[in-house]
Structure formats: C-alpha cells, structure tokens
Design an enzyme around this catalytic site. Structure first.
Site, PDB file in Angstrom:
ATOM      1  N   LYS A   1      -8.546 -80.768 -24.955  1.00 24.03           N
ATOM      2  CA  LYS A   1      -9.404 -79.631 -24.716  1.00 24.03           C
ATOM      3  C   LYS A   1      -9.952 -79.035 -26.172  1.00 24.03           C
ATOM      4  O   LYS A   1     -11.437 -78.912 -26.368  1.00 24.03           O
ATOM      5  CB  LYS A   1      -8.766 -78.647 -24.099  1.00 24.03           C
ATOM      6  CG  LYS A   1      -9.562 -77.055 -24.179  1.00 24.03           C
ATOM      7  CD  LYS A   1      -8.900 -75.947 -23.630  1.00 24.03           C
ATOM      8  CE  LYS A   1      -7.777 -75.198 -24.582  1.00 24.03           C
ATOM      9  NZ  LYS A   1      -8.310 -74.215 -25.286  1.00 24.03           N
ATOM     10  N   ASN A   2      -9.250 -78.879 -27.025  1.00 21.81           N
ATOM     11  CA  ASN A   2      -9.729 -78.157 -28.239  1.00 21.81           C
ATOM     12  C   ASN A   2     -10.329 -79.333 -29.384  1.00 21.81           C
ATOM     13  O   ASN A   2     -10.977 -78.797 -30.385  1.00 21.81           O
ATOM     14  CB  ASN A   2      -8.530 -77.679 -29.179  1.00 21.81           C
ATOM     15  CG  ASN A   2      -7.972 -76.517 -28.455  1.00 21.81           C
ATOM     16  OD1 ASN A   2      -8.829 -75.918 -27.464  1.00 21.81           O
ATOM     17  ND2 ASN A   2      -6.952 -75.866 -28.838  1.00 21.81           N
TER      18      ASN A   2
ATOM     19  N   CYS B   1      -8.286 -61.073 -28.066  1.00 19.91           N
ATOM     20  CA  CYS B   1      -7.748 -61.701 -26.811  1.00 19.91           C
ATOM     21  C   CYS B   1      -6.372 -61.073 -27.010  1.00 19.91           C
ATOM     22  O   CYS B   1      -5.914 -60.574 -27.786  1.00 19.91           O
ATOM     23  CB  CYS B   1      -8.031 -63.142 -26.871  1.00 19.91           C
ATOM     24  SG  CYS B   1      -7.078 -63.973 -28.107  1.00 19.91           S
TER      25      CYS B   1
ATOM     26  N   ARG C   1      -8.483 -61.829 -33.783  1.00 20.65           N
ATOM     27  CA  ARG C   1      -9.313 -63.127 -33.860  1.00 20.65           C
ATOM     28  C   ARG C   1     -10.862 -62.545 -34.343  1.00 20.65           C
ATOM     29  O   ARG C   1     -11.639 -63.046 -33.697  1.00 20.65           O
ATOM     30  CB  ARG C   1      -9.346 -64.037 -32.474  1.00 20.65           C
ATOM     31  CG  ARG C   1      -7.840 -64.192 -32.132  1.00 20.65           C
ATOM     32  CD  ARG C   1      -7.881 -65.219 -30.909  1.00 20.65           C
ATOM     33  NE  ARG C   1      -7.981 -66.392 -31.106  1.00 20.65           N
ATOM     34  CZ  ARG C   1      -8.028 -67.529 -30.222  1.00 20.65           C
ATOM     35  NH1 ARG C   1      -7.733 -66.981 -28.981  1.00 20.65           N
ATOM     36  NH2 ARG C   1      -8.335 -68.508 -30.641  1.00 20.65           N
TER      37      ARG C   1
ATOM     38  N   ASP D   1       0.115 -73.669 -31.082  1.00 18.23           N
ATOM     39  CA  ASP D   1      -0.104 -74.087 -29.527  1.00 18.23           C
ATOM     40  C   ASP D   1       1.168 -74.828 -28.875  1.00 18.23           C
ATOM     41  O   ASP D   1       0.928 -74.638 -27.757  1.00 18.23           O
ATOM     42  CB  ASP D   1      -1.278 -74.787 -29.632  1.00 18.23           C
ATOM     43  CG  ASP D   1      -2.619 -74.313 -29.922  1.00 18.23           C
ATOM     44  OD1 ASP D   1      -3.617 -74.941 -29.930  1.00 18.23           O
ATOM     45  OD2 ASP D   1      -2.517 -72.865 -30.058  1.00 18.23           O
TER      46      ASP D   1
ATOM     47  N   ARG E   1      -7.146 -73.313 -17.635  1.00 23.01           N
ATOM     48  CA  ARG E   1      -7.953 -73.395 -18.814  1.00 23.01           C
ATOM     49  C   ARG E   1      -7.790 -74.518 -19.735  1.00 23.01           C
ATOM     50  O   ARG E   1      -8.852 -74.770 -20.183  1.00 23.01           O
ATOM     51  CB  ARG E   1      -7.944 -71.964 -19.653  1.00 23.01           C
ATOM     52  CG  ARG E   1      -8.420 -70.762 -18.875  1.00 23.01           C
ATOM     53  CD  ARG E   1      -8.566 -69.757 -19.828  1.00 23.01           C
ATOM     54  NE  ARG E   1      -9.497 -69.835 -20.964  1.00 23.01           N
ATOM     55  CZ  ARG E   1      -9.882 -69.149 -21.994  1.00 23.01           C
ATOM     56  NH1 ARG E   1      -9.067 -67.933 -22.030  1.00 23.01           N
ATOM     57  NH2 ARG E   1     -10.658 -69.757 -22.777  1.00 23.01           N
TER      58      ARG E   1
HETATM   59  C1  EPZ Z   1      -8.313 -72.729 -32.226  1.00 24.55           C
HETATM   60  O1  EPZ Z   1      -8.644 -71.474 -32.267  1.00 24.55           O
HETATM   61  C2  EPZ Z   1      -7.743 -73.425 -31.142  1.00 24.55           C
HETATM   62  N1  EPZ Z   1      -8.889 -73.023 -30.091  1.00 24.55           N
HETATM   63  C3  EPZ Z   1      -6.555 -72.475 -30.616  1.00 24.55           C
HETATM   64  O2  EPZ Z   1      -6.110 -72.912 -29.506  1.00 24.55           O
HETATM   65  C4  EPZ Z   1      -5.425 -72.699 -31.739  1.00 24.55           C
HETATM   66  O3  EPZ Z   1      -4.415 -71.888 -31.801  1.00 24.55           O
HETATM   67  C5  EPZ Z   1      -6.078 -72.007 -33.288  1.00 24.55           C
HETATM   68  O4  EPZ Z   1      -7.319 -72.875 -33.360  1.00 24.55           O
HETATM   69  C6  EPZ Z   1      -5.108 -72.530 -34.284  1.00 24.55           C
HETATM   70  O5  EPZ Z   1      -4.676 -73.605 -34.388  1.00 24.55           O
HETATM   71  C7  EPZ Z   1      -9.740 -73.897 -29.878  1.00 24.55           C
HETATM   72  O6  EPZ Z   1      -9.654 -75.074 -30.668  1.00 24.55           O
HETATM   73  C8  EPZ Z   1     -10.859 -73.801 -29.001  1.00 24.55           C
HETATM   74  P1  EPZ Z   1      -8.470 -70.155 -36.145  1.00 24.55           P
HETATM   75  P2  EPZ Z   1      -9.499 -70.787 -33.509  1.00 24.55           P
HETATM   76  O7  EPZ Z   1      -9.843 -69.785 -36.449  1.00 24.55           O
HETATM   77  O8  EPZ Z   1     -10.283 -71.720 -34.023  1.00 24.55           O
HETATM   78  C9  EPZ Z   1      -7.761 -65.836 -38.198  1.00 24.55           C
HETATM   79  C10 EPZ Z   1      -5.395 -72.992 -27.275  1.00 24.55           C
HETATM   80  O9  EPZ Z   1      -4.224 -72.281 -26.676  1.00 24.55           O
HETATM   81  N2  EPZ Z   1      -9.393 -66.038 -38.600  1.00 24.55           N
HETATM   82  O10 EPZ Z   1      -7.757 -71.295 -36.888  1.00 24.55           O
HETATM   83  O11 EPZ Z   1      -9.855 -69.382 -33.243  1.00 24.55           O
HETATM   84  C11 EPZ Z   1      -7.440 -65.794 -36.831  1.00 24.55           C
HETATM   85  O12 EPZ Z   1      -7.640 -64.292 -36.458  1.00 24.55           O
HETATM   86  C12 EPZ Z   1      -6.033 -71.937 -28.287  1.00 24.55           C
HETATM   87  O13 EPZ Z   1      -5.736 -73.828 -27.068  1.00 24.55           O
HETATM   88  C13 EPZ Z   1      -9.702 -65.112 -39.215  1.00 24.55           C
HETATM   89  O14 EPZ Z   1      -9.297 -64.174 -39.800  1.00 24.55           O
HETATM   90  O15 EPZ Z   1      -8.395 -70.526 -34.598  1.00 24.55           O
HETATM   91  C14 EPZ Z   1      -6.106 -66.464 -36.585  1.00 24.55           C
HETATM   92  O16 EPZ Z   1      -5.072 -65.660 -37.125  1.00 24.55           O
HETATM   93  C15 EPZ Z   1      -5.406 -70.647 -28.753  1.00 24.55           C
HETATM   94  N3  EPZ Z   1     -11.186 -64.846 -39.444  1.00 24.55           N
HETATM   95  C16 EPZ Z   1      -6.153 -67.472 -37.520  1.00 24.55           C
HETATM   96  O17 EPZ Z   1      -7.174 -67.490 -38.466  1.00 24.55           O
HETATM   97  C17 EPZ Z   1     -11.994 -65.860 -38.954  1.00 24.55           C
HETATM   98  O18 EPZ Z   1     -13.268 -65.920 -39.204  1.00 24.55           O
HETATM   99  C18 EPZ Z   1      -6.341 -69.045 -36.968  1.00 24.55           C
HETATM  100  O19 EPZ Z   1      -7.496 -68.867 -36.511  1.00 24.55           O
HETATM  101  C19 EPZ Z   1     -11.297 -67.003 -38.152  1.00 24.55           C
HETATM  102  C20 EPZ Z   1      -9.867 -67.054 -37.958  1.00 24.55           C
END
Ligand code: EPZ
Length: 422
Positions: free
Chosen positions: A22-23, A117, A122, A305, A397
């Site tokens: 999915k991701n 969320c 996030r 995850d 989802r």
């Molecule tokens: C991706 O989310 C995945 N989703 C998530 O999977 C996964 O948990 C996550 O990466 C971490 O591996 C998809 O790929 C669709 P991040 P993403 O940006 O991109 C902070 C699932 O269950 N951050 O790496 O949103 C953020 O708050 C989902 O399939 C900032 O501070 O994750 C978090 O604490 C859940 N500023 C950390 O980084 C930003 O601009 C990781 O977020 C962006 C992120």
C-alpha cells in the site's frame, strides 16, 4: 459497521501470498501526474486507500481504469484541476503526495493540509520547507497549502527528519526541476526505492535512492511506464507474527528478507524460527516467545508499522519486554485493547512495558487505527475463546482480504455485517 469474529487457539499452517505494498502503490499512483503518457501499475492492492487515491486522481481530471484485479492504467494527459480538498486529504493523508507532482508538472497546486490523526500530529513542515527551497511560493490559507512555481529549480535540501512522505514529495518534484537537487537525510524505506525505480523507468535521472543522500538531475519531461509494485513488507511481517503467535508454520510467499532485516532479527531474538526460502519466508512458532526490547526507528531500523503487531506477540512472552516508539507520539492505543484480552501492558510516555502472560482470553475489543486493528486480530488468533474486533474500517484501509487469507491458513475468522437498527 462490520466487525470481525475470531475463535482463537488454532495453529495456522499453509501458504499465503502477499499483496502489493500500500505504502509503495500510493506514491506510485500520484507519480503518474508527472507525465502526459499512460502509466500502467501491476500488483496494486484493492484497498480503501487505493480507491481514495484513484478518486482524487480522477477529480483532478486524470483517467484511471482497472485492467484486472490488481492492474490499473492511469493517464494524466488531461489534468485540469489542481486542488486536493480537505474532505479527501483528511480521510487519507497520503493525498498530500499530489503536491510535489502537481507543482512540478503544472506549476500550481492547492492541497489541504492533512491535519493530525489518531497516532500523532503529523505536520508537513518538512515537505513545505523543501518545496520552498526548490523555488515554490507557498502560502497557507484556510487550512490549504497554496503553491505556485513557474519552474522548480534544483537545490541542496537537508531534511530535518528522514520523513517518508516528504522524501517522496520532494523526489517527485525534483525530477522536472531545472538543474540538480540533492536530498540529504532522505528516508531509505524500500517504498522510496520503488518510487525511484518507477521514476527512472519514466526517464528521470536519480542516484542514491535507498541511501541517506539522493541526487536528482532534472529533465524536461517524463514518459509513460509499466511498473510492478513491490510486495507489502508490513503485510509480510503481520503474517510472520500470525504464524509465531499461533505456534503454527506458514510460508509467506513474496516476502523479501532484505526488506525485513531488523524485524526478522527481533523476531529471532524472541525465539521464533524464521527461514528465508526461494519463494518467500517461512515462520515456525515455538510456543511462548522470549522477552525482547526494541525501539522503532526510520528504515532500516525496526518499522513503526510493525510495532503494534510485535506487541501482540510479546504479550505472551516468557519474560518481560519493552518497546519504545520513536516515530509517532501516540501509537500505543492498541495496548489498552490488548489489556482487555488479558495482556499486562504498561505505557509510560514513549515506552510500553509488557509482562508476558501464559494465555490471552477472547473479548470484544475496538480498533483505533490501521495497524492497531490487525494487532487485535493477531491477539484474537491466539486467545482462548471468541474475540470480536469492532471498527474494522481501519483494517480495510491497509489489508486486502485479510480474513480470507487467514481462513485459508486455518483460522476460525469471519466478518460480520452489523445492520443499523431501522
Ligand atoms: C509513512 O507516513 C507511511 N504512510 C506510514 O504508514 C509510516 O508509519 C510512516 O511513513 C513512517 O514509516 C505512507 O507511506 C502512506 P513520515 P508519513 O513523514 O510519510 C514527522 C501505515 O500504517 N514529520 O515518515 O506520513 C511525523 O510527524 C502508515 O501504513 C514531521 O515532523 O511518515 C512523524 O512523527 C501509518 N514533519 C515522523 O516525521 C513532516 O513534514 C515520520 O513521519 C513530515 C513528518
């Protein structure tokens, strides 16, 4: 509101085949906005989030058609809308990944900020800072990101945190920028490598995807592509734990050991027998696991995850375990539901301490987010008696036909549709 009913205590045996990730599929779908040619994606899982993403693409004016169960063609030749509305982005934050491609190809985008969320605030600050460094004019009004750029210009960008989504947005945007872009401290997840592989097949010039530093030389235009989505490593880990927690023996077809090194190492420390085979990875449960300690980390560390799923297994540990969640600020909501099944889990801040118990007992529990929902199912597979998991729309989802896949492994599991009282 559907629920899932499980009669626990059945060791799972047999083979299960993974769906596409999915991701990985979500950014790959949005990458089709970068070209006017047709893109074909194979191995696309049939999930609610995928349907949402295809809906957004057609809202923008793109053409999206399913060729078969898991193959879709996309054409963004006639995109004439550049807005991702709040209602959509709120339901699926990955919609925010249209921002980079729309800016790169059309020079404009109006995308709702995703908002928080269940698992955390996030924010998207790293996405926006990087796009500004590429020359985009960014303004936030009424909860929307309004972005403009006549032509993006390559830049050296250092990400404050190796954000997966920010890396994907910036990688896609940089492919059509003028000049060279360097992404420092980039995310290294396999989904990043899969996106880069598709972009390169579309004519992009990218080096270093999968490492901390990605270099992109902008090109004038990208062309169409046919690309297969990588297998879902999170689904793979989920089924490996299903085999472990039921003391069964399962071959997870399509699972790639090179995508799961840290997770497999932790499972082996817990005493689970994991054997890579030509077709995938085999798991043999050996009764109660040993206690382990681990932190979730950006890839290649232990994936956040798979944290909830591992917690389900460790509730039956012979010794104490502890998990520190370093990626999201509120990703232990499954703990209290596992306690309802008889687990002994104590959460303090970012660390959960788990005292193993000899057995779990079935009970009604409630899913709170995608990965928490599947951890409750895993616990239900091991628990004595019946477990009913409600709010399983979270599950749909991210998992394609999970109760069918578990049933074929011998699980006593069924979906119930609860009709609202008329
Ligand atoms: C991706 O989310 C995945 N989703 C998530 O999977 C996964 O948990 C996550 O990466 C971490 O591996 C998809 O790929 C669709 P991040 P993403 O940006 O991109 C902070 C699932 O269950 N951050 O790496 O949103 C953020 O708050 C989902 O399939 C900032 O501070 O994750 C978090 O604490 C859940 N500023 C950390 O980084 C930003 O601009 C990781 O977020 C962006 C992120």
């Amino acid at each position: 509101m559907d629920t899932i009913l499980i009669q626990g205590g059945v060791p799972l045996h047999g083979e299960v085949t993974l769906s596409g990730a999915k991701n990985a599929a979500l950014p790959l779908l949005f990458a089709s906005l970068l070209t006017q040619d047709e893109c074909t994606l194979r191995g696309v899982p049939r999930l609610v989030d995928i349907r949402t993403a295809l809906g957004l693409l057609t809202e923008l004016g793109a053409q999206a058609d399913w060729l078969s169960a898991n193959e879709v063609t996309l054409s963004a030749r006639r995109v004439d809308q550049f807005e991702a509305p709040y209602a959509l982005v709120k339901t699926m934050r990955a919609s925010f990944l249209v921002l980079g491609p729309l800016l790169a190809r059309f020079g404009r985008a109006r995308v709702s900020t995703p908002g928080g969320c269940a698992i955390g605030a996030r924010p998207v600050n790293i996405h926006l800072a990087g796009l500004q460094q590429l020359g985009a004019a960014i303004r936030i009004r009424q909860g929307y990101v309004e972005a403009r750029a006549s032509r993006l210009t390559g830049a050296r960008i250092r990400l404050d945190f190796p954000s997966v989504g920010a890396t994907e947005n910036l990688l896609m945007a940089a492919t059509l920028a003028t000049g060279t872009t360097v992404l420092d401290n980039a995310a290294r997840e396999p989904e990043i490598e899969d996106l880069a592989a598709m972009l390169i097949a579309m004519g992009a010039r990218i080096h270093g995807a999968g490492s901390r530093t990605i270099v992109i030389e902008g090109v004038e235009a990208l062309h169409g592509v046919s690309h297969r989505v990588i297998p879902d490593r999170v689904e793979a880990g989920t089924f490996l734990i299903a085999g472990a927690i039921t003391s069964g023996n399962i071959l997870v077809r399509g699972a790639r050991a090179d995508h799961l090194a840290s997770f497999m190492e932790t499972l082996q420390r817990a005493g689970v027998t994991i054997t890579p085979e030509p077709e995938g990875i085999r798991v043999r449960g050996n009764g109660r696991p040993a206690g382990v300690q681990f932190n979730t980390r950006p890839y290649p560390g232990f994936p956040t995850d798979l944290q909830a799923q591992m917690m389900a297994l460790l509730t039956l540990g012979e010794q104490q375990s502890s998990i520190t969640e370093t990626i999201f600020e509120n990703r232990f909501m499954h703990a209290q539901e596992l306690v309802r099944l008889g687990a002994d889990v104590y959460v303090q801040g970012h660390t959960a301490t788990i005292q193993g118990v000899a057995f779990l007992s079935g009970a009604p529990v409630m899913a709170t987010d995608l990965r928490a929902s599947v951890s409750l199912i895993l616990a239900g597979l091991a628990a004595r008696g019946e477990t009913e998991v409600s709010r399983i729309y979270h599950l749909d989802r991210g998992y394609e036909h999970i109760e069918a896949k578990l049933s074929q492994l011998g699980a006593k599991i069924q979906r119930q549709t609860i009709r609202p009282v008329q």
